[in-house]
Design an enzyme around this catalytic site. Structure first.
Site, PDB file in Angstrom:
ATOM      1  N   ASP A 105       4.362 -10.029  -0.634  1.00  0.00           N
ATOM      2  CA  ASP A 105       5.820 -10.193  -0.585  1.00  0.00           C
ATOM      3  C   ASP A 105       6.379  -9.432   0.634  1.00  0.00           C
ATOM      4  O   ASP A 105       7.172  -8.522   0.465  1.00  0.00           O
ATOM      5  CB  ASP A 105       6.467  -9.686  -1.889  1.00  0.00           C
ATOM      6  CG  ASP A 105       6.167  -8.222  -2.190  1.00  0.00           C
ATOM      7  OD1 ASP A 105       5.150  -7.694  -1.699  1.00  0.00           O
ATOM      8  OD2 ASP A 105       6.965  -7.584  -2.919  1.00  0.00           O
ATOM      9  N   HIS A 127       1.360   2.236   0.466  1.00  0.00           N
ATOM     10  CA  HIS A 127       0.994   1.442  -0.719  1.00  0.00           C
ATOM     11  C   HIS A 127      -0.026   0.313  -0.454  1.00  0.00           C
ATOM     12  O   HIS A 127      -1.189   0.428  -0.774  1.00  0.00           O
ATOM     13  CB  HIS A 127       2.238   0.808  -1.352  1.00  0.00           C
ATOM     14  CG  HIS A 127       3.267   1.770  -1.838  1.00  0.00           C
ATOM     15  ND1 HIS A 127       3.036   2.722  -2.807  1.00  0.00           N
ATOM     16  CD2 HIS A 127       4.589   1.931  -1.493  1.00  0.00           C
ATOM     17  CE1 HIS A 127       4.136   3.412  -3.058  1.00  0.00           C
ATOM     18  NE2 HIS A 127       5.094   2.960  -2.264  1.00  0.00           N
TER      19      HIS A 127
END
Ligand code: RIB
Ligand code: CA
Length: 335
Positions: free
Chosen positions: A15, A251
């Site tokens: 995303d 992340h």
């Protein structure tokens, strides 16, 4: 490092998102990874923007990778507005301008793309999923045998011991589609979870991205530096540990580092289930003791997930730096 000399075929489910962009560029730069396709989902941005960003990131890096658009909303809960305060309204730190892109998304949807590619290369595909997990849940709907067709799934999401980042117990990717996440955790494929337990240990200094941009003098790494500046601004303001370094959490890139350098992580196997509603919505609950629980949902037949619990942070940062400093970029061609 991966021990095979043949690069690992990867579908990147994403995303994008600033840390997604770092992760994609790490994958494209790494000789042990062959990105055979990108599937997009809502999350850091709406899915149309995610697809535009994936195409843009590939074009800027001079790489031609199939991009297939996927989930536009969660399976059950209502979609929430994207976090423009973290990634910018465009997902890439509010770029002041963009070069034109002529490449278009694959006409197949993301789930169809995942199934077709897994059938094309049975036992060879690793899915690295770093957004909400609706595309994998939809692919399982298309082909229940998918877990036997893919080599493994590595996902960035969830947390076991570390606090959540959208609630005390929930991490954003799982929070955004908890029903899809629970389907993925119980599907029965070899599954590795890279959650906040490790991603919150690895703070990437903004200066690293400046050095990478200065080294390459290339539109892709200059764009990445711009995006990371915005993203680091958020994290540095909200987390004193990160602010002390003027940096950010990487992340999603860690989902690729665990693929290329598993020796830098300590993993534990156990069943993981997701709380789909209530106060604990989005929590990844891990069974950490090898005992039998008679409660519904925790039966012995529920498959195990390999969960990353510890990481060698400085070594990870060195691997990320070394990889992004390699010669991996071509000049962008509008296509
Ligand atoms: O919680 C971190 C995750 O949420 C990352 O995948 C980041 O890109 C955001 O989507
Ligand atoms: Ca992401």
């Amino acid at each position: 490092m991966t021990d095979s000399t043949t690069p690992r075929k990867v579908i990147f489910d994403t995303d994008p998102g600033v840390d997604d962009a770092m992760a994609l560029y790490y994958a494209l730069a790494h000789p042990g990874i062959d990105v055979v396709g990108i599937t997009t989902t809502f999350g850091n941005v709406w899915v149309e923007q995610a697809t535009a960003n994936a195409l843009y990131l590939c074009m800027l890096a001079g790489r031609d990778v199939a991009v297939a658009q996927g989930a536009s909303k969660p399976l059950v809960k209502l979609a929430e507005p994207p976090p423009d305060f973290i990634h910018g309204a465009d997902g890439l730190g509010n770029l002041p301008h963009r070069l034109p892109v002529t490449a278009q998304a694959d006409p197949r949807g993301a789930a169809r793309f995942i199934v077709d590619t897994a059938r094309q290369y049975p036992g060879e595909i690793t899915v690295v999923a770093v957004g909400p997990l609706g595309n994998l849940a939809a692919a399982l709907q298309l082909d229940a045998k998918l877990p036997t067709l893919v080599r493994e799934v590595i996902l960035m999401g969830g947390t076991v011991i570390e606090s959540g980042n959208v609630s005390p117990v929930a991490e954003a990717n799982i929070w955004n589609d908890p029903h899809a996440a629970d389907v993925v955790f119980t599907a029965g494929w070899p599954l590795t979870m890279v959650g906040l337990d490790v991603t919150h240990q690895v703070i990437l200094p903004l200066a690293l991205f400046w050095e990478i941009a200065a080294h390459h003098q290339h539109p892709a790494t200059s764009m990445l530096y711009h995006a990371v500046q915005f993203y680091s601004g958020f994290y540095s303001q909200h987390d004193p540990l990160v602010g002390a370094i003027n940096g950010c959490y990487g992340h999603d890139v860690l989902a690729f580092v665990v693929l290329t350098n598993p020796e830098l992580f300590r993993l534990q196997a156990g069943r993981v289930r997701v709380a789909v509603d209530g106060l604990a919505q989005g929590q990844t609950m891990m069974q950490r003791k090898p005992v039998s629980y008679p409660q519904p949902g925790w039966h012995d037949s529920i498959p195990h997930t390999q969960v990353c619990l510890e990481v060698q942070a400085q070594a990870c940062i060195r691997v990320i730096e070394d990889t992004l400093m390699r010669r991996w970029l071509a000049m962008p061609a509008a296509r």
